[in-house]
Design a protein around this motif. Structure first.
Motif, mmCIF file in Angstrom:
data_model
loop_
_atom_site.group_PDB
_atom_site.id
_atom_site.type_symbol
_atom_site.label_atom_id
_atom_site.label_comp_id
_atom_site.label_asym_id
_atom_site.label_seq_id
_atom_site.Cartn_x
_atom_site.Cartn_y
_atom_site.Cartn_z
ATOM 1 N N VAL A 202 26.113 51.017 41.180
ATOM 2 C CA VAL A 202 25.667 52.296 41.009
ATOM 3 C C VAL A 202 27.031 52.928 40.932
ATOM 4 O O VAL A 202 27.412 54.707 39.764
ATOM 5 N N LEU A 203 28.022 53.440 41.576
ATOM 6 C CA LEU A 203 29.010 54.218 42.004
ATOM 7 C C LEU A 203 30.097 54.046 40.198
ATOM 8 O O LEU A 203 31.523 54.708 40.494
ATOM 9 N N GLY A 204 30.162 52.787 40.017
ATOM 10 C CA GLY A 204 31.384 52.529 38.852
ATOM 11 C C GLY A 204 32.265 51.791 39.315
ATOM 12 O O GLY A 204 33.139 52.227 38.891
ATOM 13 N N VAL A 205 32.478 51.315 40.452
ATOM 14 C CA VAL A 205 33.535 50.564 41.541
ATOM 15 C C VAL A 205 33.950 49.252 40.364
ATOM 16 O O VAL A 205 33.136 48.550 39.845
ATOM 17 N N PRO A 206 34.848 49.451 39.732
ATOM 18 C CA PRO A 206 35.489 48.347 38.926
ATOM 19 C C PRO A 206 35.980 46.670 39.096
ATOM 20 O O PRO A 206 35.455 46.627 40.194
ATOM 21 N N HIS A 207 34.906 46.410 38.004
ATOM 22 C CA HIS A 207 33.835 44.811 38.778
ATOM 23 C C HIS A 207 35.785 43.752 39.320
ATOM 24 O O HIS A 207 35.132 43.053 40.716
ATOM 25 N N ASP A 208 36.343 44.045 38.692
ATOM 26 C CA ASP A 208 37.259 43.468 39.795
ATOM 27 C C ASP A 208 37.911 44.152 41.000
ATOM 28 O O ASP A 208 38.229 43.233 41.786
ATOM 29 N N THR A 209 37.460 45.021 41.405
ATOM 30 C CA THR A 209 37.465 45.648 42.552
ATOM 31 C C THR A 209 36.705 45.506 44.105
ATOM 32 O O THR A 209 37.099 45.381 44.795
ATOM 33 N N LEU A 210 35.179 45.679 42.877
ATOM 34 C CA LEU A 210 34.488 45.297 43.552
ATOM 35 C C LEU A 210 34.224 44.019 44.101
ATOM 36 O O LEU A 210 33.372 43.808 45.326
ATOM 37 N N ARG A 211 33.906 42.440 43.718
ATOM 38 C CA ARG A 211 34.360 41.545 44.046
ATOM 39 C C ARG A 211 34.508 40.753 45.440
ATOM 40 O O ARG A 211 34.014 40.993 45.855
ATOM 41 N N ASN A 212 35.736 41.728 45.320
ATOM 42 C CA ASN A 212 36.690 41.327 46.563
ATOM 43 C C ASN A 212 35.596 42.482 47.312
ATOM 44 O O ASN A 212 35.669 41.661 48.986
#
Length: 309
Positions: free
Chosen positions: A249-259
């Motif tokens: 929802v907040l638009g965190v980049p996937h490469d960052t969010l997955r960690n």
């Protein structure tokens, strides 16, 4: 599937070797304690100090990631307290200790090595962003809640002193604070000292994983299984689900969010038992939740990695 198994299993094999060594008596209980003291009070603080002192705070501190992870953590804390009180009828002090088990995921001993194996060392800035405030945040929330419940008649100043004293006697928090101090002030460290700290850093995770396996031998799933199962469900499912949903929802980049999701999806950390033991509340729930959560994390971590891609 094979690649995912290769990411998860080596971490748990090291933990399993420690468990087997302690179970068979190849390493004494005192030696396990020594390993945990070395890792928790010396090697891991060195790891945190070096990582945070060298972190690019401007680029790495994504407030959206931190909001996603810690809203998930607070959701787990609240769910743990309310579930313990209204589903299992526990006293309020027990409820805070059980909530802390749901709050404190094993971001260091499990989350860091699994993230590194899954996404590479270059991705770990996201992990260290979370870890840099993980212990201070969780202990601040947990100790404040417990002190308020235990000492309703205390003044705010007395409660604040009790909280700060408990927090800053923790070696992990000291390592984090010193790392931030060096980072923000730009202080230069002698190369020889940095090399020595780097040697300690390299020993941190394998030593801690092996020692954690030895520690788990002491805990047996006896009694309070329903409450411990609830703790495990909140830790392994609710926390990462909230982190993933809010991060998207907040638009965190996937490469960052997955960690961040992998970190949130870890079993309760050893600190959850240490917190319960410190106050003498819900120790059996904390120990059983730690053991069951760590065992089930082999499967759930693989599932989350598969969902994240």
């Amino acid at each position: 599937m094979g690649a995912l198994i290769e990411v998860v299993l080596p971490v748990f094999f090291v933990l399993g070797f420690g468990y087997l060594a302690a179970k068979r008596g190849w390493i004494s209980s005192a030696s396990v304690d020594g390993l945990m003291v070395f890792s928790q009070k010396f090697a891991i603080p060195c790891l945190l100090f070096l990582a945070i002192s060298q972190l690019d705070l401007g680029q790495s501190f994504d407030l959206r990631l931190l909001a996603s992870f810690y809203v998930g953590a607070i959701s787990g804390f609240a769910a743990g307290i309310l579930g313990a009180r209204f589903l299992f009828g526990r006293p309020w002090e027990d409820c805070i200790a059980i909530g802390f088990c749901c709050l404190f995921s094993n971001s260091l001993l499990l989350g860091l090595p699994i993230s590194e194996r899954a996404y590479g060392e270059a991705s770990l800035a996201a992990n260290f962003t979370i870890i840099s405030i993980h212990s201070p945040f969780c202990y601040l929330i947990g100790i404040t809640a417990m002190e308020m419940v235990r000492n309703a008649g205390r003044t705010r100043a007395e409660t604040a002193r009790a909280v700060l004293k408990a927090m800053f006697s923790n070696a992990l928090i000291i390592g984090i604070v010193l790392g931030l101090a060096f980072n923000l002030t730009g202080l230069a460290m002698p190369g020889v000292l940095e090399d020595a700290l780097d040697l300690m850093r390299r020993a941190a995770l394998p030593t801690a994983l092996f020692g954690l396996g030895g520690v788990l031998v002491r805990y047996r799933p006896e009694g309070d299984l329903a409450t411990a199962g609830f703790v495990v469900a909140v830790s392994l499912i609710l926390h990462p689900a909230v982190t993933l949903g809010l991060g998207q929802v907040l638009g965190v980049p996937h490469d960052t969010l997955r960690n961040g999701v992998v970190t949130a999806a870890m079993a309760p950390g050893v600190n959850s038992y240490l917190f319960a033991d410190m106050y003498g509340k819900a120790r059996r729930v904390a120990a059983t939740g730690l053991l069951l959560g760590t065992a089930l994390c082999v499967v759930t971590a693989w599932i989350w990695l598969q969902l994240l891609g």
